[in-house]
Design an enzyme around this catalytic site. Structure first.
Site, PDB file in Angstrom:
ATOM      1  N   LYS A   1       5.217  -6.676 -12.277  1.00 33.01           N
ATOM      2  CA  LYS A   1       5.324  -5.217 -12.197  1.00 33.01           C
ATOM      3  C   LYS A   1       4.113  -4.681 -11.440  1.00 33.01           C
ATOM      4  O   LYS A   1       3.000  -4.641 -11.967  1.00 33.01           O
ATOM      5  CB  LYS A   1       5.351  -4.581 -13.591  1.00 33.01           C
ATOM      6  CG  LYS A   1       5.780  -3.125 -13.508  1.00 33.01           C
ATOM      7  CD  LYS A   1       5.189  -2.230 -14.571  1.00 33.01           C
ATOM      8  CE  LYS A   1       3.746  -1.964 -14.389  1.00 33.01           C
ATOM      9  NZ  LYS A   1       3.429  -1.083 -13.227  1.00 33.01           N
TER      10      LYS A   1
ATOM     11  N   GLU B   1      -8.048  -9.600 -15.891  1.00 24.80           N
ATOM     12  CA  GLU B   1      -9.000  -9.256 -14.819  1.00 24.80           C
ATOM     13  C   GLU B   1      -9.221  -7.762 -14.927  1.00 24.80           C
ATOM     14  O   GLU B   1      -8.378  -6.974 -14.479  1.00 24.80           O
ATOM     15  CB  GLU B   1      -8.413  -9.620 -13.450  1.00 24.80           C
ATOM     16  CG  GLU B   1      -8.132 -11.092 -13.246  1.00 24.80           C
ATOM     17  CD  GLU B   1      -9.402 -11.900 -13.034  1.00 24.80           C
ATOM     18  OE1 GLU B   1     -10.484 -11.297 -12.866  1.00 24.80           O
ATOM     19  OE2 GLU B   1      -9.320 -13.137 -13.053  1.00 24.80           O
ATOM     20  N   LEU B   2     -10.341  -7.364 -15.521  1.00 25.06           N
ATOM     21  CA  LEU B   2     -10.497  -5.954 -15.901  1.00 25.06           C
ATOM     22  C   LEU B   2     -11.569  -5.239 -15.078  1.00 25.06           C
ATOM     23  O   LEU B   2     -11.947  -5.695 -14.011  1.00 25.06           O
ATOM     24  CB  LEU B   2     -10.783  -5.878 -17.399  1.00 25.06           C
ATOM     25  CG  LEU B   2      -9.762  -6.637 -18.283  1.00 25.06           C
ATOM     26  CD1 LEU B   2     -10.142  -6.571 -19.751  1.00 25.06           C
ATOM     27  CD2 LEU B   2      -8.344  -6.098 -18.067  1.00 25.06           C
TER      28      LEU B   2
ATOM     29  N   GLU C   1     -17.512   2.976 -14.476  1.00 21.55           N
ATOM     30  CA  GLU C   1     -17.004   2.520 -13.179  1.00 21.55           C
ATOM     31  C   GLU C   1     -16.677   3.761 -12.339  1.00 21.55           C
ATOM     32  O   GLU C   1     -15.831   4.565 -12.724  1.00 21.55           O
ATOM     33  CB  GLU C   1     -15.746   1.681 -13.438  1.00 21.55           C
ATOM     34  CG  GLU C   1     -15.314   0.853 -12.282  1.00 21.55           C
ATOM     35  CD  GLU C   1     -14.118  -0.054 -12.628  1.00 21.55           C
ATOM     36  OE1 GLU C   1     -13.345   0.280 -13.550  1.00 21.55           O
ATOM     37  OE2 GLU C   1     -13.966  -1.094 -11.960  1.00 21.55           O
TER      38      GLU C   1
ATOM     39  N   ASN D   1      -5.086  -0.940  -6.335  1.00 24.04           N
ATOM     40  CA  ASN D   1      -6.170  -0.957  -5.345  1.00 24.04           C
ATOM     41  C   ASN D   1      -6.076  -2.102  -4.332  1.00 24.04           C
ATOM     42  O   ASN D   1      -6.509  -1.975  -3.203  1.00 24.04           O
ATOM     43  CB  ASN D   1      -7.545  -0.902  -6.014  1.00 24.04           C
ATOM     44  CG  ASN D   1      -7.798  -2.032  -6.965  1.00 24.04           C
ATOM     45  OD1 ASN D   1      -6.887  -2.773  -7.327  1.00 24.04           O
ATOM     46  ND2 ASN D   1      -9.034  -2.193  -7.383  1.00 24.04           N
TER      47      ASN D   1
HETATM   48  P1  NAP Z   1      -4.612   0.594 -14.864  1.00 19.12           P
HETATM   49  O1  NAP Z   1      -4.385   2.028 -15.077  1.00 19.12           O
HETATM   50  O2  NAP Z   1      -5.102  -0.224 -15.977  1.00 19.12           O
HETATM   51  O3  NAP Z   1      -3.238   0.024 -14.279  1.00 19.12           O
HETATM   52  C1  NAP Z   1      -3.085  -1.313 -13.919  1.00 19.12           C
HETATM   53  C2  NAP Z   1      -1.647  -1.711 -14.075  1.00 19.12           C
HETATM   54  O4  NAP Z   1      -1.279  -1.581 -15.450  1.00 19.12           O
HETATM   55  C3  NAP Z   1      -0.673  -0.841 -13.299  1.00 19.12           C
HETATM   56  O5  NAP Z   1       0.403  -1.639 -12.864  1.00 19.12           O
HETATM   57  C4  NAP Z   1      -0.201   0.129 -14.360  1.00 19.12           C
HETATM   58  O6  NAP Z   1       1.073   0.641 -14.085  1.00 19.12           O
HETATM   59  C5  NAP Z   1      -0.126  -0.768 -15.562  1.00 19.12           C
HETATM   60  N1  NAP Z   1      -0.184  -0.083 -16.842  1.00 19.12           N
HETATM   61  C6  NAP Z   1      -0.834   1.055 -17.168  1.00 19.12           C
HETATM   62  N2  NAP Z   1      -0.634   1.339 -18.471  1.00 19.12           N
HETATM   63  C7  NAP Z   1       0.169   0.361 -18.966  1.00 19.12           C
HETATM   64  C8  NAP Z   1       0.733   0.086 -20.247  1.00 19.12           C
HETATM   65  N3  NAP Z   1       0.515   0.882 -21.290  1.00 19.12           N
HETATM   66  N4  NAP Z   1       1.520  -1.003 -20.396  1.00 19.12           N
HETATM   67  C9  NAP Z   1       1.760  -1.828 -19.350  1.00 19.12           C
HETATM   68  N5  NAP Z   1       1.258  -1.617 -18.118  1.00 19.12           N
HETATM   69  C10 NAP Z   1       0.460  -0.545 -17.936  1.00 19.12           C
HETATM   70  O7  NAP Z   1      -5.642   0.326 -13.684  1.00 19.12           O
HETATM   71  P2  NAP Z   1      -5.623   0.927 -12.245  1.00 19.12           P
HETATM   72  O8  NAP Z   1      -6.182   2.305 -12.288  1.00 19.12           O
HETATM   73  O9  NAP Z   1      -4.294   0.731 -11.604  1.00 19.12           O
HETATM   74  O10 NAP Z   1      -6.616  -0.082 -11.501  1.00 19.12           O
HETATM   75  C11 NAP Z   1      -7.976   0.106 -11.507  1.00 19.12           C
HETATM   76  C12 NAP Z   1      -8.650  -0.798 -12.517  1.00 19.12           C
HETATM   77  O11 NAP Z   1      -8.323  -2.153 -12.230  1.00 19.12           O
HETATM   78  C13 NAP Z   1     -10.143  -0.701 -12.423  1.00 19.12           C
HETATM   79  O12 NAP Z   1     -10.716  -0.659 -13.692  1.00 19.12           O
HETATM   80  C14 NAP Z   1     -10.521  -2.000 -11.710  1.00 19.12           C
HETATM   81  O13 NAP Z   1     -11.840  -2.421 -11.970  1.00 19.12           O
HETATM   82  C15 NAP Z   1      -9.499  -2.938 -12.230  1.00 19.12           C
HETATM   83  N6  NAP Z   1      -9.353  -4.105 -11.341  1.00 19.12           N
HETATM   84  C16 NAP Z   1      -9.849  -5.291 -11.761  1.00 19.12           C
HETATM   85  C17 NAP Z   1      -9.764  -6.393 -10.941  1.00 19.12           C
HETATM   86  C18 NAP Z   1     -10.312  -7.728 -11.384  1.00 19.12           C
HETATM   87  O14 NAP Z   1      -9.944  -8.727 -10.777  1.00 19.12           O
HETATM   88  N7  NAP Z   1     -11.152  -7.790 -12.388  1.00 19.12           N
HETATM   89  C19 NAP Z   1      -9.165  -6.287  -9.692  1.00 19.12           C
HETATM   90  C20 NAP Z   1      -8.675  -5.048  -9.286  1.00 19.12           C
HETATM   91  C21 NAP Z   1      -8.771  -3.963 -10.149  1.00 19.12           C
HETATM   92  P3  NAP Z   1       1.307   2.119 -13.521  1.00 19.12           P
HETATM   93  O15 NAP Z   1       0.143   2.450 -12.664  1.00 19.12           O
HETATM   94  O16 NAP Z   1       2.552   1.976 -12.753  1.00 19.12           O
HETATM   95  O17 NAP Z   1       1.438   2.984 -14.700  1.00 19.12           O
END
Ligand code: NAP
Length: 488
Positions: free
Chosen positions: A185, A261-262, A392, A162
């Site tokens: 990554k 950071e979730l 969310e 994002n």
């Molecule tokens: P996500 O599905 O958790 O993915 C985040 C990252 O983790 C991506 O690089 C993804 O790679 C990787 N990933 C997924 N499964 C993994 C695994 N089993 N092992 C290692 N890496 C893995 O989240 P998203 O949909 O990209 O992002 C949205 C989320 O991020 C929302 O919940 C949002 O609130 C949160 N967020 C939090 C903050 C904060 O600062 N608190 C800031 C921004 C976003 P791939 O996509 O390449 O598989």
């Protein structure tokens, strides 16, 4: 140059291979993965599909470079970051276009993210020379307490789609300033901004191996061996709570230092003494930044009953007139969601709320045609039990719900497993302090709809994670304290 030619030129400037040990190379086996434009569904370009052996090679490079990078003069570490800030700023138009192509957000928002991302490079270029220890006379008066601050070691970073650039620099800036080396990554949907940043850091003079970038289709398979490898000393993750929880379990193998950071579920509170015009302005920012695909996005609006109807109507009028379209087009304010799954989830949450009695004041539907567009939506009279009050949304949907008292508002705001950010609108100073003290979140926007600032500690409590990024706190995540008990 035509628009298409400019897009082609920006894409052609990205090296789409892996960046390991200061060299660009193909993935083992030569696999590639496509990066899609979410406003058309077309494939923009392909990048390397990294394998576990590539990731381990990247960690090997980070481990080998750590010994010299930690000894690098802090001023020189800072100078490299400062040069990278200058280069990112000079190339902000190209970086913004690249981000819009891979992520979909309107160009103006991409430009704002590039500036925000760059600000971490500048902030930590300044912090690199301010890493201090402590000298203290011991309680007995006979000994001395000396503390040293030292880099944690090789770090593994995993970032989301994002904010493809800022979520990277928010980690890379402080880590490099502290003397750590890193393997990053980025998300497979938006790897291009990070690849471009790696190129810029290389041009800024970063020695080989200090920063390594792995792109991969199968993130779990590729990253788990790194997280469990004894050479890794720190994991920093930004993404969903679900994935974060699984990574914390993996990190327990080596008892890694971890920052998480979730996800969020931000409440936006409007009291009856608030400036309603300012509250609506703030609501549009807090809701519509990044089309609602932000962890800080206002997820639910709790508004004093006496002004809830007026607030919802005004918000609906503002959101209903926003221009939807491909982010590269002039005047567009609302881009597509990242993919069809995300759009499907948003649609499902809206239909659940409407099925339980919520009223659609504007939007409430997909946009027909190519791309993953969803209309900015305001829902009034949202009942308890609607799923979007608990989950969310990650989309342009604003549910509005009335409250009868300050206590009820705070109880509703805190009634969630998440605790990243809350927004509070009031003109009463006593109430402002009272409410800020009682909210269970890591951050609060008081009479403002945005909290992001390179000089401030960004982070959450509860299931929104732990650790802070930005500000003086951000570099602490990459430093260990060593204590020397001195017998004089
Ligand atoms: P996500 O599905 O958790 O993915 C985040 C990252 O983790 C991506 O690089 C993804 O790679 C990787 N990933 C997924 N499964 C993994 C695994 N089993 N092992 C290692 N890496 C893995 O989240 P998203 O949909 O990209 O992002 C949205 C989320 O991020 C929302 O919940 C949002 O609130 C949160 N967020 C939090 C903050 C904060 O600062 N608190 C800031 C921004 C976003 P791939 O996509 O390449 O598989």
């Amino acid at each position: 140059m035509s628009t298409q030619a400019r897009e082609d030129a920006v894409l052609a400037a990205v090296d789409t291979r892996l960046f390991i040990g200061g060299a660009w190379r193909d993935a083992s086996g030569g696999g590639r993965l496509g990066v899609e434009d979410p406003s058309t569904g077309d494939t923009l370009v392909e990048v390397a599909d990294g394998q576990p052996e590539d990731a381990l090679a990247a960690l090997g490079a980070a481990h080998a470079a750590f010994g010299t990078w930690r000894e690098h003069p802090p001023r020189e570490r800072g100078d490299i970051l400062r040069r990278a800030f200058d280069l990112v700023t000079q190339r902000s138009d190209d970086l913004a276009l690249l981000m819009t192509l891979e992520m979909g957000k309107p160009l103006a928002e991409s430009a704002a993210e590039v500036a925000y991302a760059a600000s971490f490079l500048r902030w930590y270029s300044e912090e690199a020379v301010r890493i201090n220890g402590r000298y203290q006379v011991s309680e007995s008066g006979r000994g001395r307490v000396l503390t040293m601050r030292q880099p944690v070691g090789p770090c593994v970073f995993i970032t989301p789609w994002n904010f493809p650039l800022a979520m990277g620099t928010r980690k890379v800036g402080p880590a490099l300033a502290a003397g750590c080396t890193v393997v990053v990554k980025p998300a497979k949907q938006t790897p291009l901004s990070m690849l471009m940043l790696a190129r810029i850091l290389e041009q800024a003079g970063l020695p080989g191996g200090v920063l390594n970038v792995i792109t991969a289709k199968s993130s779990g398979t590729v990253m788990e061996p790194l997280i469990k490898d004894p050479r890794t000393r720190k994991l920093s993750f930004t993404g969903s709570t679900e994935v974060g929880r699984a990574l914390m379990a993996q990190a327990s193998d080596q008892v890694l230092r971890v920052s998480m950071e979730l996800g969020g579920n931000a409440p936006f509170l409007v009291f009856d003494d608030a400036d309603l015009d300012a509250a609506v302005d703030g609501a549009v920012i807090a809701k519509m930044r990044n089309v609602g695909e932000a962890c800080t996005s206002a997820n639910r609006f709790h508004v004093a009953e006496s002004v809830a109807g007026d607030f919802a109507r005004r918000l609906a009028a503002r959101m209903g007139e926003m221009t939807i379209g491909r982010g590269t087009e002039e005047g567009v304010e609302v881009g597509p969601l990242i993919d069809d799954d995300q759009r499907g989830k948003v649609a499902e949450l809206v239909s659940d709320a409407v099925g339980k009695g919520a009223v659609v004041l504007t939007g409430g539907e997909r946009v027909d045609g190519a791309g993953y567009f969803y209309r900015p939506t305001v829902l009034g009279d949202v009942p308890d039990g609607a799923r979007l009050l608990d989950e969310e949304i990650f989309g342009p949907v604003a549910p509005v719900k009335g409250f009868a008292s300050e206590d009820e508002a705070i109880a509703a705001a805190n009634d969630t497993a998440f605790g990243l950010v809350a927004y509070v609108y009031t003109s009463n100073l006593r109430r402002a302090f009272r409410v800020c003290e009682r909210l269970e979140t890591g951050m609060i926007g008081l009479n403002q709809g945005m909290v992001s600032d390179a000089g401030a500690p960004f982070g959450g409590v509860k299931q929104s994670g732990f650790g802070r990024e930005g500000g003086p706190e951000g570099i602490e995540e990459y430093l260990e304290t060593k204590y020397v008990a001195m017998n004089l």
